[in-house]
Every structure is written in C-alpha cells, then in structure tokens.
Design a protein around this motif. Structure first.
Motif, PDB file in Angstrom:
ATOM      1  N   GLY A 126      58.155  31.001  61.134  1.00 32.82           N
ATOM      2  CA  GLY A 126      56.591  30.580  61.545  1.00 32.82           C
ATOM      3  C   GLY A 126      56.571  28.970  61.179  1.00 32.82           C
ATOM      4  O   GLY A 126      56.753  28.477  60.165  1.00 32.82           O
ATOM      5  N   GLN A 159      47.750  27.457  62.506  1.00 35.29           N
ATOM      6  CA  GLN A 159      47.657  28.857  62.469  1.00 35.29           C
ATOM      7  C   GLN A 159      47.252  29.423  61.231  1.00 35.29           C
ATOM      8  O   GLN A 159      47.540  28.929  60.049  1.00 35.29           O
ATOM      9  CB  GLN A 159      49.104  29.685  62.938  1.00 35.29           C
ATOM     10  N   ASP A 206      51.221  35.360  62.428  1.00 34.69           N
ATOM     11  CA  ASP A 206      52.120  35.772  63.503  1.00 34.69           C
ATOM     12  C   ASP A 206      53.352  36.390  62.528  1.00 34.69           C
ATOM     13  O   ASP A 206      53.810  37.403  62.783  1.00 34.69           O
ATOM     14  CB  ASP A 206      52.639  34.887  64.101  1.00 34.69           C
ATOM     15  N   ARG A 239      52.291  39.743  61.290  1.00 33.40           N
ATOM     16  CA  ARG A 239      52.084  40.660  62.173  1.00 33.40           C
ATOM     17  C   ARG A 239      53.601  41.241  62.600  1.00 33.40           C
ATOM     18  O   ARG A 239      54.053  42.458  62.767  1.00 33.40           O
ATOM     19  CB  ARG A 239      51.546  40.366  63.498  1.00 33.40           C
ATOM     20  N   SER A 253      58.028  31.704  66.002  1.00 35.23           N
ATOM     21  CA  SER A 253      56.721  31.734  66.365  1.00 35.23           C
ATOM     22  C   SER A 253      56.506  29.919  65.873  1.00 35.23           C
ATOM     23  O   SER A 253      56.468  29.677  64.809  1.00 35.23           O
ATOM     24  CB  SER A 253      55.548  32.403  65.451  1.00 35.23           C
ATOM     25  N   ASP A 306      57.601  33.069  70.661  1.00 35.70           N
ATOM     26  CA  ASP A 306      56.436  32.794  70.999  1.00 35.70           C
ATOM     27  C   ASP A 306      55.967  31.396  70.804  1.00 35.70           C
ATOM     28  O   ASP A 306      55.653  30.806  69.713  1.00 35.70           O
ATOM     29  CB  ASP A 306      55.631  33.816  70.041  1.00 35.70           C
ATOM     30  N   SER A 326      56.999  34.408  75.264  1.00 32.08           N
ATOM     31  CA  SER A 326      55.722  34.537  75.625  1.00 32.08           C
ATOM     32  C   SER A 326      55.098  33.887  76.802  1.00 32.08           C
ATOM     33  O   SER A 326      55.807  32.953  77.187  1.00 32.08           O
ATOM     34  CB  SER A 326      54.890  33.934  74.232  1.00 32.08           C
ATOM     35  N   CYS A 350      46.515  30.294  69.276  1.00 35.03           N
ATOM     36  CA  CYS A 350      47.338  30.165  68.336  1.00 35.03           C
ATOM     37  C   CYS A 350      46.633  30.242  66.780  1.00 35.03           C
ATOM     38  O   CYS A 350      47.126  30.691  65.811  1.00 35.03           O
ATOM     39  CB  CYS A 350      47.574  28.523  68.375  1.00 35.03           C
ATOM     40  N   GLY A 385      46.616  33.699  65.568  1.00 33.95           N
ATOM     41  CA  GLY A 385      47.399  34.519  66.006  1.00 33.95           C
ATOM     42  C   GLY A 385      47.669  34.636  67.481  1.00 33.95           C
ATOM     43  O   GLY A 385      46.691  34.366  68.113  1.00 33.95           O
ATOM     44  N   SER A 386      48.858  34.549  67.778  1.00 31.25           N
ATOM     45  CA  SER A 386      49.100  34.740  69.322  1.00 31.25           C
ATOM     46  C   SER A 386      48.804  35.976  69.992  1.00 31.25           C
ATOM     47  O   SER A 386      49.050  36.955  69.164  1.00 31.25           O
ATOM     48  CB  SER A 386      50.855  34.175  69.480  1.00 31.25           C
ATOM     49  N   THR A 405      52.325  37.840  70.315  1.00 31.50           N
ATOM     50  CA  THR A 405      52.545  38.737  69.250  1.00 31.50           C
ATOM     51  C   THR A 405      51.869  39.734  68.733  1.00 31.50           C
ATOM     52  O   THR A 405      52.215  40.749  68.345  1.00 31.50           O
ATOM     53  CB  THR A 405      52.786  37.739  67.891  1.00 31.50           C
TER      54      THR A 405
END
Length: 639
Positions: free
Chosen positions: A315, A320, A329, A332, A401, A467, A490, A502, A505-506, A509
């Motif tokens: 990450g 984010q 992200d 998740r 990510s 992503d 992505s 972003c 969270g994307s 994702t």
C-alpha cells in the motif's frame, strides 16, 4: 513447546487487593516517538508493533526490588526473616525472573527478520513458553505476590496485553486468522476485568499511554474480525481516555493521539454501503472466503494444481484512508485472501493448544506480507525472500496499490522500463497524489517499480494485481520463462461525477473484495435492506458460476488462467475481475479509454468479457436493484 498454550478461559476472578507497598515500575516509554523496526513501524504513532527498549529498565528494577526486599529482611534480624518465609522469597524471586525473561524475549521480537517462514518460529515458541509460565505463576501465587511484591492489576493487564500482542504478531507471521480470535480473547478480558481501571488514578502519564496503546491495538484486532459495533464502543472509550489524558498531563503527543482517533473514524466510515435489518440496525457482512462462497470445480474441468502460497500486499497511496500501517485497500485485499477464522480450540484435540506438529492438514490461508509504503529495496528484499522460499507447485501473488509514476517523455524504444510503473516510498514531495516532475527528465524515476523489475520473479508462477493510475504499464509484460503469469490491472480513469476513488479505497479493489458492494457503489446506492442484499447475492452466485464455466470451457483463453483456476482464492479473484470488467463496460458513465480494467494476457472479449450472457446477467442484477437506467441495454460494439 506450545505455540498457543493458554486455556480458553485463563482469567482469574476479579478481586480487591490491599497492597502494603508500591511495586517497582514496569516497562514504560518516556519518548514521544517510537521508531521500532518491527513491521515497518516508521510512523510516530504506530502503537501496534511498538516494543520499548525501556522494558529493560523495568526488568532491572524488578530484580533490584527483589534484592532490596531481601536485604531489608536480612538487616532487620531473625524476626524479620520469619516474616518473609523462604518459600515466599523464592516465589517473588521466581516471578521477577520470569518477568525479566519474558520482557527480554518480547523485546527480541523486533530483531527477528521480517521476512522468511522459518527463522522466527523457534523464537516465538520460546516467548510463548515463558509467557505461559509467567501467566500461570501469577495465577497460582497471587496472594504472595500481592503481599510481598505489591502486584497491581495494571501489571497483570500488561502481561495479558503482551500475550494479545504475541497472538496478533503470530497472525501477521502465519496469516492464520484463528490467532486473531486468541488475541481478541485476551484484549477483551482485559477490558471486562478492568485491569487498567486504576491507572488513571496514578500520577504517571507513561501508564496512561500503556492504556491508550492497548485500546488502539484492540481496535485493530476488532477491525480485522469485523466486530464493528465493538469498534465504535472502543473508539468512544478511547476518545474519553485521550481527553482525560491530555487534560491531566501537559503532554506533547496530544495531536498524535487525536490523529489516531481521526484515522480510525475515517477507516470505519470508508465502507460505501450500509446494510440494514428491518429495524434499521446495521448488519455486518464478512468478506472472507466461506464454504460455498465460490464456484466449485466441476467434473470434466481441466485446471492446474497450483496453490497460492505467498502474497505481498503493498500500500503506497498518498491520500488513502489508513489506520496504523494498514490502508483501506490493504485491509480489503488482506481479507479477500483469508478464510473465515475459527477458534483454535476447535482445531486441536487439546483445548486451547496447538503444537507445532499438530498443524491442520491443509493450510487455511496463503502467507502474507503487509508492506505499508515500502522503499524499493525493502519491497525487493521481501519479493526475493518470498520467491526463494516458494514451495513447489505454488504461486506468488503481488498486489500493488500505489500512486502511478509516468514516463517523462516519449522513448525511442518501448521496453519494460519505458512505460513507468508505481511509486515506492521516497522523501520526494507529492502533489495531488502524483509525483512532482523530476529535475532531470532524461533519467528514469529511481523509486519506481517498473514492470521489468518483476521479470526475474516470473521464473515461478506469478499472479499480479495492480491498482494504480498507471496500472496499464504492466500490460507491457513478457513471459520470458514460460511459467504461468497473469496481471489484473485497474482502470486508470474514473468518471468525474464519482467521488475520488482513492481516498476511501479504490473501486477496483472494492470489486475484488466484495463485488456486490462495488456494483452498488458505481450505482450510487449507499444503503440496502438485508433481504434484498441476500437476493442479489444469490443472483451473483449464478453469475459467478457462468463466468467459471466460460473460463474453463474457452478454447482461446491463455492457459495461465486455467493453471491458476484450481486455487480457490485465485479463482475467486479472476471471476470477480471478469464481473468488474463487464459491469463497467455496461455502465453509461464509464466511457473513456482508460475506464475499463485490463489484463495480461488479455482475456477473450467476445467469449468472456463482453459475453451476451454476462451482459444479460448484469442487467438482471441492475433491474433487481432498480438501477437499470444507469446501464446500456444493448450489445457493446464500440468497446
């Protein structure tokens, strides 16, 4: 040697004790900032993996206390020695030794290598062993320790808290969610039995910080176990504790603790959907893999026997939502690669124990490394270690990510280092989530992870998820060694009318984590009744079954997809990816060139991604949710 040696209900009953004297100070940290190296604890308020060097001071004080206690007894003559029987003196000495040994081992955890599977196991075993003895010892000799040592309840709470930390870090090392339950049981018991209750009455800010750190660690474990109702209660209690702490003490870390509160509040609110019961109460949905939660392999399907063994979850998105060292992200994807946790007691014939040679016959979850804003060298070190230890017939998954890094200009050649990539950690300034232009545009960004950087690791089966705003750089891959290789990429552009994908969270994702939640998010739905949610999930299971059959029956699909399809986690990720592709291609707002996910090798469009059957299923789901006006109802000839 037992790795999980604590009984399911190891807690002594709450008692009121009268102490004749004050015990020596246990571990505390007078520093404002902690930069412990375990699990990349680079932030000043990282309370999860902090093991303080000052624990050694507490150990010395404990031993010094024993010496002073017995020296005083000797100086007062025979009568005083009679007041402290030999057996009680030995009890206090043994307790001080166990306490000192436990702190030494606990502090040593930060010096263990963060990567690799075997180097740390024996050390964790010894640490668990000593804490087992320490915990049982204080239970069996509580009265003597109260009278002769002045044992306080917060000291018992500190031991229990460190046992909880041990289980949490063992979960991080093994990825087995059962240990999260064990950590939760210890943290929960500390709260239920009010072990830290008396701390606020003492004029010692370092003890209050222990309590605050305990709350923060407990919240992380509850988040990972999806105990959202309890998280909200704990956040409220932590807020009150922080307010009391800052009012009583003139501390320099008030802003940092307020930031902790802001982070966890944003983390809890990051989910785009509220699922409601008939009484309007919220329903918490687990997104870990459950029995019956994926299409099964059917007779006649020819798929590979590869198993997902290792996953690097990276990450490095600048804006984010995050809590501790975990972005939303990362959180998740972490759960997308885990099964529902079970209690350890149900896995072993011995209640509450799990010997090293009594491991479950089948590993429950792939081993994961969580890398928050790693440098290029750190990321490459973990990649190399994971690659080296990857078992035969196993797969390494790399999830990135991260902020995109774009090439400075058009290159005369187009190789694996000419399309940019994703950002690794650097001290450079970042503006609006993108890299500031380099001073020398003729040189490539040294902090960028290019597709070519991953080429050495394609000697073994490799599954990549990117992503990023420059994810398409990774479609310029080359399979040099003939091993199974898949890259899921992505979209790089999102509709302007949608909220910045972003920060919370994307979207990409989110589809891989919970495809129905992703579908509802692009439809602008923020709440749903539980009954309708269940109906939609039932339809989605049929859609996934159709996608699975399309993948396995296709004659033109790249064989890498079939090689990976045998693993349950990779199967689910590929199926969710196809669903995401079809949904976004049908959605009216997604029309720009970079609006759709891509993959390497490309999936067959006509047979799978743009299949008329899948489009029909997506429109059925849209009709069920009364959002069919957001989707095109015809075949997509132009995309």
């Amino acid at each position: 040697m037992s790795l999980a040696p604590f009984s399911p209900n190891p807690w002594p009953q709450t008692q009121t004790h009268t102490h004749t004297h004050t015990a020596p100070s246990s571990s505390w940290c007078s520093q404002k900032r902690c930069t412990c190296p375990l699990y990349d604890t680079s932030t000043p308020h990282d309370f999860i993996s902090c093991h303080h060097k000052e624990d050694m001071c507490g150990s010395v004080l404990n031993l010094l206390f024993c010496f002073v206690l017995f020296a005083a007894a000797a100086m007062t003559g025979v009568g005083a020695e009679d007041d402290i029987p030999l057996c009680e003196r030995k009890t206090v000495t043994d307790f001080c030794y166990l306490l000192d040994k436990s702190k030494q081992l606990f502090n040593g955890l930060r010096d263990l290598p963060q990567y690799g599977h075997k180097q740390w196991q024996s050390y964790f075993g010894r640490t668990f062993d000593v804490y087992t003895k320490l915990w049982k010892f204080q239970q069996q000799h509580r009265q003597v320790l109260d009278n002769r040592y002045g044992l306080k309840r917060w000291q018992i709470g500190e031991v229990a808290s460190k046992i909880g930390q041990l289980y949490y870090h063992y979960y991080l090392r093994t990825s087995e969610t059962s240990y999260l339950n064990e950590a939760f049981s210890f943290y929960s018991a500390i709260r239920q039995r009010s072990y830290y209750h008396q701390v606020n009455k003492e004029d010692r800010p370092e003890l209050v910080v222990k309590k605050l750190r305990y709350y923060a660690r407990f919240i992380v474990v509850c988040l990972l176990l999806n105990k959202m109702d309890l998280v909200k209660v704990l956040v409220k209690e932590l807020s009150e504790e922080i307010e009391d702490y800052t009012q009583r003490f003139n501390t320099e870390d008030q802003l940092e603790w307020n930031l902790v509160l802001q982070e966890v509040a944003a983390f809890v609110e990051a989910d785009p959907l509220m699922i409601l019961n008939d009484d309007n109460s919220g329903v918490v949905i687990s997104n870990r893999l459950q029995e019956g939660g994926m299409p099964l392999l059917e007779q006649g399907m020819v798929v590979g026997q590869l198993t997902l063994a290792d996953a690097l979850i990276v990450g490095n998105c600048n804006n984010q939502v995050k809590f501790s060292e975990l972005t939303i992200d990362m959180f998740r994807m972490l759960q997308a690669l885990e099964r529902e946790p079970v209690n350890l007691a149900t896995q072993s014939s011995k209640p509450g124990t799990l010997e090293p040679n009594e491991k479950p016959a089948k590993r429950e979850n792939p081993h994961k490394y969580l890398l928050y804003k790693p440098t290029f060298s750190q990321l490459y070190t973990f990649l190399s270690a994971s690659f080296k230890e990857l078992p035969a017939n196993s797969v390494l998954l790399v999830y990135l990510s991260a902020t995109g890094v774009f090439p400075a200009g058009r290159s005369e050649r187009e190789g694996p280092y000419d399309f940019g990539g994703v950002l690794t950690n650097t001290n450079r300034d970042v503006v609006n989530g993108e890299m500031v232009q380099k001073r020398n545009q003729a040189q490539k960004e040294m902090h960028c992870l290019h597709p070519g950087d991953l080429f050495p690791f394609t000697r073994k089966p490799l599954f990549i998820i990117v992503d990023s705003s420059n994810s398409t750089a990774y479609k310029n891959f080359s399979n040099l060694f003939g091993q199974p290789l898949v890259c899921l990429l992505s979209p790089t552009v999102y509709p302007k009318s949608m909220q910045d994908p972003c920060q919370r969270g994307s979207l990409f994702t989110l589809f891989l984590y919970n495809p129905l939640m992703g579908f509802l998010s692009v439809c602008g739905l923020s709440s749903m009744r539980y009954g309708l949610w269940e109906k939609a999930q039932e339809l989605l299971r049929k859609v996934f079954h159709d996608i699975g059959q399309m993948i396995t029956s296709s004659r033109v699909i790249d064989q890498a997809y079939l090689q990976f399809y045998g693993d349950e986690f990779l199967r689910l990720l590929m199926i969710r990816f196809v669903f995401c592709c079809t949904t976004l291609r049908l959605h009216k707002l997604f029309r720009e060139a970079g609006s759709f996910p891509e993959s390497y090798p490309p999936l067959p469009k006509q047979e799978i991604v743009e299949s008329s059957l899948l489009q029909k299923r997506v429109l059925e789901l849209a009709a069920m949710l009364d959002v069919q006006n957001l989707f095109s109802d015809g075949m997509l000839d132009n995309y």
